[in-house]
Write a protein that holds these residues in place. Structure first.
Motif, PDB file in Angstrom:
ATOM      1  N   ASP A   1      17.927  -6.272  -1.333  1.00 33.02           N
ATOM      2  CA  ASP A   1      18.692  -7.507  -1.468  1.00 33.02           C
ATOM      3  C   ASP A   1      17.955  -8.426  -2.437  1.00 33.02           C
ATOM      4  N   PRO A   2      18.585  -9.556  -2.838  1.00 34.51           N
ATOM      5  CA  PRO A   2      17.925 -10.446  -3.800  1.00 34.51           C
ATOM      6  C   PRO A   2      16.573 -10.975  -3.330  1.00 34.51           C
ATOM      7  N   GLN A   3      16.452 -11.279  -2.027  1.00 30.55           N
ATOM      8  CA  GLN A   3      15.192 -11.801  -1.531  1.00 30.55           C
ATOM      9  C   GLN A   3      14.077 -10.748  -1.605  1.00 30.55           C
ATOM     10  N   SER A   4      14.396  -9.527  -1.217  1.00 32.24           N
ATOM     11  CA  SER A   4      13.416  -8.446  -1.329  1.00 32.24           C
ATOM     12  C   SER A   4      13.090  -8.150  -2.786  1.00 32.24           C
ATOM     13  N   ALA A   5      14.104  -8.241  -3.657  1.00 36.32           N
ATOM     14  CA  ALA A   5      13.869  -8.032  -5.088  1.00 36.32           C
ATOM     15  C   ALA A   5      12.907  -9.076  -5.630  1.00 36.32           C
ATOM     16  N   SER A   6      13.058 -10.328  -5.167  1.00 30.65           N
ATOM     17  CA  SER A   6      12.169 -11.394  -5.609  1.00 30.65           C
ATOM     18  C   SER A   6      10.729 -11.109  -5.191  1.00 30.65           C
ATOM     19  N   ARG A   7      10.554 -10.679  -3.939  1.00 34.57           N
ATOM     20  CA  ARG A   7       9.190 -10.425  -3.455  1.00 34.57           C
ATOM     21  C   ARG A   7       8.589  -9.196  -4.108  1.00 34.57           C
ATOM     22  N   LEU A   8       9.367  -8.125  -4.246  1.00 36.34           N
ATOM     23  CA  LEU A   8       8.845  -6.920  -4.886  1.00 36.34           C
ATOM     24  C   LEU A   8       8.541  -7.193  -6.356  1.00 36.34           C
ATOM     25  N   SER A   9       9.431  -7.919  -7.030  1.00 36.22           N
ATOM     26  CA  SER A   9       9.213  -8.260  -8.431  1.00 36.22           C
ATOM     27  C   SER A   9       7.951  -9.105  -8.592  1.00 36.22           C
ATOM     28  N   GLY A  10       7.769 -10.083  -7.701  1.00 31.46           N
ATOM     29  CA  GLY A  10       6.586 -10.934  -7.773  1.00 31.46           C
ATOM     30  C   GLY A  10       5.303 -10.154  -7.549  1.00 31.46           C
ATOM     31  N   LEU A  11       5.321  -9.251  -6.562  1.00 33.71           N
ATOM     32  CA  LEU A  11       4.126  -8.456  -6.264  1.00 33.71           C
ATOM     33  C   LEU A  11       3.784  -7.529  -7.419  1.00 33.71           C
ATOM     34  N   VAL A  12       4.769  -6.778  -7.884  1.00 36.95           N
ATOM     35  CA  VAL A  12       4.517  -5.797  -8.949  1.00 36.95           C
ATOM     36  C   VAL A  12       4.096  -6.499 -10.238  1.00 36.95           C
ATOM     37  N   GLN A  13       4.831  -7.544 -10.622  1.00 33.73           N
ATOM     38  CA  GLN A  13       4.488  -8.227 -11.863  1.00 33.73           C
ATOM     39  C   GLN A  13       3.205  -9.042 -11.721  1.00 33.73           C
ATOM     40  N   GLY A  14       2.981  -9.618 -10.548  1.00 34.31           N
ATOM     41  CA  GLY A  14       1.763 -10.411 -10.353  1.00 34.31           C
ATOM     42  C   GLY A  14       0.509  -9.568 -10.503  1.00 34.31           C
ATOM     43  N   VAL A  15       0.436  -8.464  -9.743  1.00 36.90           N
ATOM     44  CA  VAL A  15      -0.735  -7.602  -9.831  1.00 36.90           C
ATOM     45  C   VAL A  15      -0.767  -6.889 -11.186  1.00 36.90           C
TER      46      VAL A  15
ATOM     47  N   ARG B   1       0.803  -1.221   0.000  1.00 38.28           N
ATOM     48  CA  ARG B   1       0.000   0.000   0.000  1.00 38.28           C
ATOM     49  C   ARG B   1       0.840   1.277   0.000  1.00 38.28           C
ATOM     50  N   THR B   2       2.143   1.175  -0.048  1.00 41.35           N
ATOM     51  CA  THR B   2       2.968   2.375  -0.120  1.00 41.35           C
ATOM     52  C   THR B   2       2.828   3.005  -1.503  1.00 41.35           C
ATOM     53  N   PRO B   3       2.958   4.332  -1.609  1.00 39.99           N
ATOM     54  CA  PRO B   3       2.852   4.978  -2.926  1.00 39.99           C
ATOM     55  C   PRO B   3       3.825   4.404  -3.950  1.00 39.99           C
ATOM     56  N   LEU B   4       5.052   4.083  -3.508  1.00 36.64           N
ATOM     57  CA  LEU B   4       6.038   3.535  -4.432  1.00 36.64           C
ATOM     58  C   LEU B   4       5.550   2.225  -5.046  1.00 36.64           C
ATOM     59  N   VAL B   5       5.128   1.297  -4.203  1.00 32.39           N
ATOM     60  CA  VAL B   5       4.713  -0.012  -4.708  1.00 32.39           C
ATOM     61  C   VAL B   5       3.440   0.109  -5.545  1.00 32.39           C
ATOM     62  N   LEU B   6       2.484   0.911  -5.088  1.00 34.26           N
ATOM     63  CA  LEU B   6       1.267   1.116  -5.872  1.00 34.26           C
ATOM     64  C   LEU B   6       1.591   1.751  -7.217  1.00 34.26           C
ATOM     65  N   GLY B   7       2.547   2.688  -7.222  1.00 33.12           N
ATOM     66  CA  GLY B   7       2.952   3.306  -8.477  1.00 33.12           C
ATOM     67  C   GLY B   7       3.597   2.300  -9.413  1.00 33.12           C
ATOM     68  N   LEU B   8       4.481   1.450  -8.888  1.00 31.49           N
ATOM     69  CA  LEU B   8       5.111   0.423  -9.710  1.00 31.49           C
ATOM     70  C   LEU B   8       4.075  -0.546 -10.270  1.00 31.49           C
ATOM     71  N   ILE B   9       3.106  -0.926  -9.428  1.00 28.54           N
ATOM     72  CA  ILE B   9       2.048  -1.830  -9.884  1.00 28.54           C
ATOM     73  C   ILE B   9       1.245  -1.179 -11.016  1.00 28.54           C
ATOM     74  N   GLY B  10       0.845   0.082 -10.816  1.00 27.48           N
ATOM     75  CA  GLY B  10       0.070   0.769 -11.837  1.00 27.48           C
ATOM     76  C   GLY B  10       0.842   0.932 -13.137  1.00 27.48           C
ATOM     77  N   LEU B  11       2.122   1.264 -13.019  1.00 31.85           N
ATOM     78  CA  LEU B  11       2.949   1.444 -14.205  1.00 31.85           C
ATOM     79  C   LEU B  11       3.105   0.120 -14.958  1.00 31.85           C
ATOM     80  N   MET B  12       3.344  -0.966 -14.226  1.00 32.06           N
ATOM     81  CA  MET B  12       3.460  -2.282 -14.851  1.00 32.06           C
ATOM     82  C   MET B  12       2.136  -2.705 -15.473  1.00 32.06           C
ATOM     83  N   ALA B  13       1.025  -2.454 -14.778  1.00 39.85           N
ATOM     84  CA  ALA B  13      -0.284  -2.870 -15.279  1.00 39.85           C
ATOM     85  C   ALA B  13      -0.629  -2.171 -16.585  1.00 39.85           C
ATOM     86  N   MET B  14      -0.438  -0.854 -16.628  1.00 45.09           N
ATOM     87  CA  MET B  14      -0.784  -0.121 -17.842  1.00 45.09           C
ATOM     88  C   MET B  14       0.165  -0.468 -18.991  1.00 45.09           C
ATOM     89  N   THR B  15       1.446  -0.644 -18.674  1.00 47.09           N
ATOM     90  CA  THR B  15       2.394  -1.041 -19.719  1.00 47.09           C
ATOM     91  C   THR B  15       2.023  -2.398 -20.288  1.00 47.09           C
TER      92      THR B  15
END
Length: 395
Positions: free
Chosen positions: A329-343, A209-223
């Motif tokens: 770190d790689p583990q956080s990158a994996s989770r952030l990547s999964g969340l942003v790309q998943g949604v 729910r942070t603006p950064l993550v929501l922004g990344l999700i929205g940017l990925m979704a529209m792209t």
């Protein structure tokens, strides 16, 4: 003593992983763009219509979404390299099954298998690069983005002559040879990587729910919405405007090939810019020009509109670059990547099927162009949140 996996792997392991990353990246989009120009032949052979073709396009991004959520926990359980090996094996099996499909149902099942593997690879490559090549993060990231675009460009260019010479099935299955080599390399890397691994701490949670993550999700979704709608339907849009099948395939390749410019330019440019939002603004303007052109002069300006679209979707490498840069770190990158790309892929997957249905109901593409242009406003808002500079931690 470091609590993360050793980052300086032996030269032999590093070379093997780098080659595996390269071959995997090369095939992240070949099964999409390479099949788009074969859809007509496959539909005639297997007797399916536009709704099934649109469903196949939707399945691609839906699989990306589901796999993006499944890949991070699977990687924590099995390891990044083993997960990559399984993902690329699934891609190979799906490509081969699609090439021998004897019914629309089998075609759909094959598409699910192939793109579940591709979706997992989408997510896993980012933390793999961050783990094994931390000192060359931007160079290796640029390499795999470039190879992704090379595969996306080459696939439709090679598919048509292969189909004319040997049939659409050979053209659809040819890329399995490359993914099979990548799978072997990943399986070879697994025991060596595990032998060098030491316990890793649990990754910090990703607060969506942070603006950064929501922004990344929205940017990925529209792209995703724009990219996969165009990859699925752009040849049909051009053919309906009066262009030949060959010309439409070449323009799809041109559209895909322009991503090479973005892959070379956007990651280092993002690294140098304190706020990369101007990239988003330029991309939105280009997409607006493309949709406006398709509304007013689709055939006469087809090359110009394809160019605008090809450069306009440069928000994709921007989003991937921001994910890698913002994760600790790689583990956080994996989770952030999964969340942003998943949604993001989950939202974007409505594009090919829904907009194909709108075309069928309205007997034209004008409504589709208007709707896609309207979503560019969401891209602007999401990009603002995603690109804002992150405050430096207090001492």
């Amino acid at each position: 003593m470091s609590t993360t996996t050793a980052t300086h792997a032996p030269a032999r392991l590093a070379r093997g992983i780098l080659l595996a990353v390269a071959l995997t990246a090369l095939n992240l989009r070949t099964a999409v763009t390479g099949f788009s120009v074969l859809t007509g032949d496959a539909a005639e052979d297997l007797h399916f219509g536009p709704l099934v073709a649109g469903a196949i396009g939707t399945i691609v991004t839906a699989c990306f979404a589901v796999a993006a959520f499944a890949a991070p926990p699977l990687a924590r359980r099995l390891g990044l390299e083993r997960t990559a090996a399984l993902a690329v094996t699934a891609t190979t099996a799906g490509i081969l099954l699609r090439a021998v499909a004897w019914s629309p149902a089998v075609m759909i099942v094959a598409t699910v298998i192939a793109f579940a593997g591709v979706g997992a690879s989408n997510v896993i490559l980012i933390p793999i690069v961050k783990q094994h090549f931390p000192e060359r993060l931007h160079a290796v990231s640029t390499m795999y983005m470039v190879l992704l675009q090379v595969g996306q460009l080459a696939a439709p260019l090679l598919a048509l002559p292969l189909a004319h010479a040997y049939g659409w099935r050979t053209a659809a299955g040819a890329w399995a040879a490359v993914t099979a080599v990548a799978a072997v390399l990943w399986f070879v890397a697994v025991p060596r990587s595990r032998a060098r691994a030491v316990p890793v701490p649990a990754p910090a949670p990703v607060f969506w729910r942070t603006p950064l993550v929501l922004g990344l999700i929205g940017l990925m979704a529209m792209t995703t919405l724009h990219v996969y709608t165009l990859v699925t339907w752009f040849p049909a849009m051009l053919e309906d405007a009066g262009l030949s099948t060959t010309a439409s395939a070449l323009l799809l390749s041109w559209f895909a090939g322009l991503g090479l410019i973005a892959a070379f330019v956007v990651p280092p440019l993002t690294k140098r810019m304190r706020n990369s939002y101007p990239i988003v603004v330029v991309c939105v303007a280009l997409m607006g020009v493309g949709y406006g052109g398709m509304l007013t002069a689709p055939a006469a300006g087809a090359f110009v509109w394809a160019t605008a679209f090809g450069l306009g979707v440069s928000t994709f490498p921007l989003c991937l670059t921001l994910i890698g840069a913002r994760a600790a770190d790689p583990q956080s990158a994996s989770r952030l990547s999964g969340l942003v790309q998943g949604v993001g892929y989950g939202i974007g997957c409505v594009g090919p099927l829904t907009l194909g249905a709108i075309n069928q109901l309205s007997d034209g593409w004008d409504s589709t162009y208007g709707l896609l242009a309207a979503t560019l406003l969401i891209t602007l808002g999401a990009g603002w949140a995603a690109c804002r500079p992150v405050p430096a931690p207090a001492d």
